[in-house]
Design a protein around this motif. Structure first.
Motif, PDB file in Angstrom:
ATOM      1  N   UNK A 124       0.826  -1.203   0.000  1.00  0.00           N
ATOM      2  CA  UNK A 124       0.000   0.000   0.000  1.00  0.00           C
ATOM      3  C   UNK A 124       0.865   1.259   0.000  1.00  0.00           C
ATOM      4  N   UNK A 125       2.088   1.142   0.522  1.00  0.00           N
ATOM      5  CA  UNK A 125       2.984   2.293   0.644  1.00  0.00           C
ATOM      6  C   UNK A 125       3.951   2.426  -0.537  1.00  0.00           C
ATOM      7  N   UNK A 126       3.856   1.554  -1.523  1.00  0.00           N
ATOM      8  CA  UNK A 126       4.734   1.652  -2.683  1.00  0.00           C
ATOM      9  C   UNK A 126       4.308   2.812  -3.569  1.00  0.00           C
ATOM     10  N   UNK A 127       5.288   3.372  -4.288  1.00  0.00           N
ATOM     11  CA  UNK A 127       4.992   4.466  -5.198  1.00  0.00           C
ATOM     12  C   UNK A 127       4.014   4.071  -6.282  1.00  0.00           C
ATOM     13  N   UNK A 128       4.103   2.827  -6.744  1.00  0.00           N
ATOM     14  CA  UNK A 128       3.227   2.353  -7.812  1.00  0.00           C
ATOM     15  C   UNK A 128       1.770   2.321  -7.371  1.00  0.00           C
ATOM     16  N   UNK A 129       1.513   1.720  -6.223  1.00  0.00           N
ATOM     17  CA  UNK A 129       0.128   1.605  -5.744  1.00  0.00           C
ATOM     18  C   UNK A 129      -0.433   2.980  -5.391  1.00  0.00           C
ATOM     19  N   UNK A 168      -1.792 -13.929  -0.877  1.00  0.00           N
ATOM     20  CA  UNK A 168      -2.988 -13.134  -1.181  1.00  0.00           C
ATOM     21  C   UNK A 168      -3.165 -11.910  -0.294  1.00  0.00           C
ATOM     22  N   UNK A 169      -2.687 -11.886   0.976  1.00  0.00           N
ATOM     23  CA  UNK A 169      -2.846 -10.655   1.767  1.00  0.00           C
ATOM     24  C   UNK A 169      -2.293  -9.415   1.088  1.00  0.00           C
ATOM     25  N   UNK A 170      -1.234  -9.567   0.290  1.00  0.00           N
ATOM     26  CA  UNK A 170      -0.704  -8.419  -0.445  1.00  0.00           C
ATOM     27  C   UNK A 170      -1.782  -7.817  -1.340  1.00  0.00           C
ATOM     28  N   UNK A 171      -2.433  -8.684  -2.118  1.00  0.00           N
ATOM     29  CA  UNK A 171      -3.423  -8.185  -3.068  1.00  0.00           C
ATOM     30  C   UNK A 171      -4.717  -7.764  -2.396  1.00  0.00           C
ATOM     31  N   UNK A 172      -5.114  -8.462  -1.339  1.00  0.00           N
ATOM     32  CA  UNK A 172      -6.334  -8.069  -0.636  1.00  0.00           C
ATOM     33  C   UNK A 172      -6.162  -6.673  -0.036  1.00  0.00           C
ATOM     34  N   UNK A 285      10.814   6.230  -3.527  1.00  0.00           N
ATOM     35  CA  UNK A 285      11.126   6.049  -2.112  1.00  0.00           C
ATOM     36  C   UNK A 285      10.758   4.642  -1.668  1.00  0.00           C
ATOM     37  N   UNK A 286      11.633   3.992  -0.893  1.00  0.00           N
ATOM     38  CA  UNK A 286      11.355   2.642  -0.413  1.00  0.00           C
ATOM     39  C   UNK A 286      10.069   2.631   0.406  1.00  0.00           C
ATOM     40  N   UNK A 287       9.207   1.656   0.102  1.00  0.00           N
ATOM     41  CA  UNK A 287       7.905   1.589   0.766  1.00  0.00           C
ATOM     42  C   UNK A 287       8.038   1.461   2.276  1.00  0.00           C
ATOM     43  N   UNK A 288       8.970   0.638   2.737  1.00  0.00           N
ATOM     44  CA  UNK A 288       9.137   0.448   4.179  1.00  0.00           C
ATOM     45  C   UNK A 288       9.609   1.720   4.875  1.00  0.00           C
ATOM     46  N   UNK A 289      10.396   2.517   4.191  1.00  0.00           N
ATOM     47  CA  UNK A 289      10.834   3.789   4.764  1.00  0.00           C
ATOM     48  C   UNK A 289       9.650   4.727   4.954  1.00  0.00           C
ATOM     49  N   UNK A 290       8.773   4.798   3.939  1.00  0.00           N
ATOM     50  CA  UNK A 290       7.579   5.632   4.036  1.00  0.00           C
ATOM     51  C   UNK A 290       6.635   5.092   5.107  1.00  0.00           C
ATOM     52  N   UNK A 291       6.491   3.773   5.168  1.00  0.00           N
ATOM     53  CA  UNK A 291       5.621   3.151   6.159  1.00  0.00           C
ATOM     54  C   UNK A 291       6.135   3.413   7.581  1.00  0.00           C
ATOM     55  N   UNK A 292       7.449   3.346   7.754  1.00  0.00           N
ATOM     56  CA  UNK A 292       8.044   3.629   9.058  1.00  0.00           C
ATOM     57  C   UNK A 292       7.795   5.071   9.465  1.00  0.00           C
ATOM     58  N   UNK A 307      -3.038   1.709   7.164  1.00  0.00           N
ATOM     59  CA  UNK A 307      -3.276   0.261   7.236  1.00  0.00           C
ATOM     60  C   UNK A 307      -3.382  -0.128   8.710  1.00  0.00           C
ATOM     61  N   UNK A 308      -4.448   0.315   9.337  1.00  0.00           N
ATOM     62  CA  UNK A 308      -4.662   0.060  10.749  1.00  0.00           C
ATOM     63  C   UNK A 308      -5.396  -1.239  11.010  1.00  0.00           C
ATOM     64  N   UNK A 309      -5.956  -1.340  12.221  1.00  0.00           N
ATOM     65  CA  UNK A 309      -6.619  -2.572  12.628  1.00  0.00           C
ATOM     66  C   UNK A 309      -7.791  -2.957  11.750  1.00  0.00           C
ATOM     67  N   UNK A 310      -8.568  -1.972  11.292  1.00  0.00           N
ATOM     68  CA  UNK A 310      -9.713  -2.280  10.423  1.00  0.00           C
ATOM     69  C   UNK A 310      -9.256  -2.893   9.105  1.00  0.00           C
ATOM     70  N   UNK A 311      -8.174  -2.357   8.560  1.00  0.00           N
ATOM     71  CA  UNK A 311      -7.638  -2.903   7.308  1.00  0.00           C
ATOM     72  C   UNK A 311      -7.153  -4.339   7.510  1.00  0.00           C
ATOM     73  N   UNK A 312      -6.491  -4.582   8.644  1.00  0.00           N
ATOM     74  CA  UNK A 312      -6.034  -5.937   8.939  1.00  0.00           C
ATOM     75  C   UNK A 312      -7.185  -6.896   9.114  1.00  0.00           C
ATOM     76  N   UNK A 313      -8.257  -6.436   9.766  1.00  0.00           N
ATOM     77  CA  UNK A 313      -9.443  -7.262   9.985  1.00  0.00           C
ATOM     78  C   UNK A 313     -10.101  -7.647   8.668  1.00  0.00           C
ATOM     79  N   UNK A 314     -10.185  -6.709   7.728  1.00  0.00           N
ATOM     80  CA  UNK A 314     -10.785  -7.004   6.425  1.00  0.00           C
ATOM     81  C   UNK A 314     -10.032  -8.115   5.700  1.00  0.00           C
TER      82      UNK A 314
END
Length: 336
Positions: A124-129, A168-172, A285-292, A307-314
């Motif tokens: 979700x944090x990648x430049x492409x997405x 599949x969690x990546x794509x979901x 920019x590296x996605x993990x750097x932006x996510x951090x 990408x909080x708890x609700x996103x994880x629950x879905x």
């Protein structure tokens, strides 16, 4: 300065440790892993960081503001609950848990304790997405019609989850971010391919509102690594190829216009639109750097993570439904 500790220094943990160590708003105070060889490698890179081999020592010997958990999914619930109960902010590897009730509980614990719970849905944090999200929000694609992804390679076989829970969690999570529509039902078919019973190849179908559909093809037994996603809209279509070194996104001005006709012989008149293709520039920019950085900002500001708890629950809801559908040979499972 946020004092963060990391539990798990296996496959993904080193990437987290590197980004936590580089972020000016974080202090990587401890790394916990039961394997001596992993701790030895970590100690060589981070001599200032306290290395421990038990979770008890992890909490006893360190002052922590936040805890990152990069372990197998079977350990996520207990470790995350322990951290949240102790008043720590949590960075949790995907998928969130292995059942819906536990995911709901973790989300409620974080909300009631005013704690940040971030799910590591890195794509979700990648430049492409993020660029695709901009195109969708601007209406460039028109009315969204489908999400079609292929995420296959040879290995890496997991011991505790099947290929759907692994890949599949990546794509979901990408789907939820780009196309936040109500999910109606889930269907999954697959094959273990081997005697161990773990599903190694699968097709996951997610039915959503307004007739939108998502297909996610995952496999551990492909001779080649493919990371391609097609997103179809009524105006334009997008090809996202994560294996491409530069032009990861290509936008196609192509589509189909269907008209009703009066003639009995040809009830539908189909016209094809073929226009230009262009590859927009994306943030490198590296996605993990932006996510951090986002994690730090959420802790300091109190706002909810992207990408909080609700996103994880879905994501967990879809995964659990897919598991049930697999036992029914692909029969759709309704989502509440």
């Amino acid at each position: 300065m946020i004092n963060v500790g990391l539990i798990g220094y296996g496959y993904w943990g080193p990437n987290l440790a590197r980004n936590f160590n580089l972020n000016p708003g974080m202090n990587l105070v401890s790394i916990c892993d039961f394997a001596p060889d992993r701790l030895k490698k970590a100690a060589a890179l981070y001599p200032q960081t306290n290395m421990v081999d038990t979770v008890d020592d992890f909490y006893k010997k360190n002052h922590l503001d936040a805890v990152a958990i990069a372990t197998p999914v079977s350990a996520h619930y207990q470790l995350a609950k322990q951290a949240l109960d102790a008043g720590k902010h949590v960075w949790l590897e995907k998928p969130m848990t292995d059942n819906v009730d536990q995911a709901e509980e973790l989300n409620e614990l974080a909300l009631s304790g005013n704690l940040t719970l971030l799910l590591d849905h890195t794509f979700v944090y990648t430049g492409a997405v993020r660029k695709i999200k901009q195109l969708i929000d601007k209406g460039e694609l028109g009315q969204l019609m489908y999400y079609d992804s292929t995420r296959v390679n040879l290995g890496l076989f997991q011991q505790d989850v099947d290929v759907i829970w692994d890949l599949a969690p990546h794509d979901i999570s990408i789907l939820d971010y780009l196309m936040p529509m109500k999910k109606v039902a889930v269907s999954a078919t697959g094959s273990s391919c081997f005697a161990n019973g773990h599903i190694a190849k699968s097709i996951l179908t997610i039915y959503m509102g307004d007739g939108v559909i998502a297909h996610i093809n995952t496999s551990w037994v492909s001779p080649v690594k493919i990371r391609q996603t097609l997103i179809g809209g009524s105006s334009k279509m997008v090809l996202y190829d994560d294996n491409e070194p530069s032009e990861k996104i290509k936008v196609y001005d192509k589509g189909v216009d269907v008209f009703e006709t009066k003639e009995d012989l040809y009830r539908l008149n189909v016209q094809y639109r073929v226009g230009d293709m262009w590859a927009p520039k994306i943030d490198s920019l590296e996605a993990l750097a932006l996510e951090t950085e986002h994690f730090v900002d959420c802790i300091n500001s109190g706002k909810q993570p992207l990408t909080g708890g609700e996103a994880g629950l879905e994501v967990v809801k879809v995964l659990v439904a897919s598991k049930e559908s697999l036992t029914k040979r692909g029969a759709p499972v309704e989502l509440s």
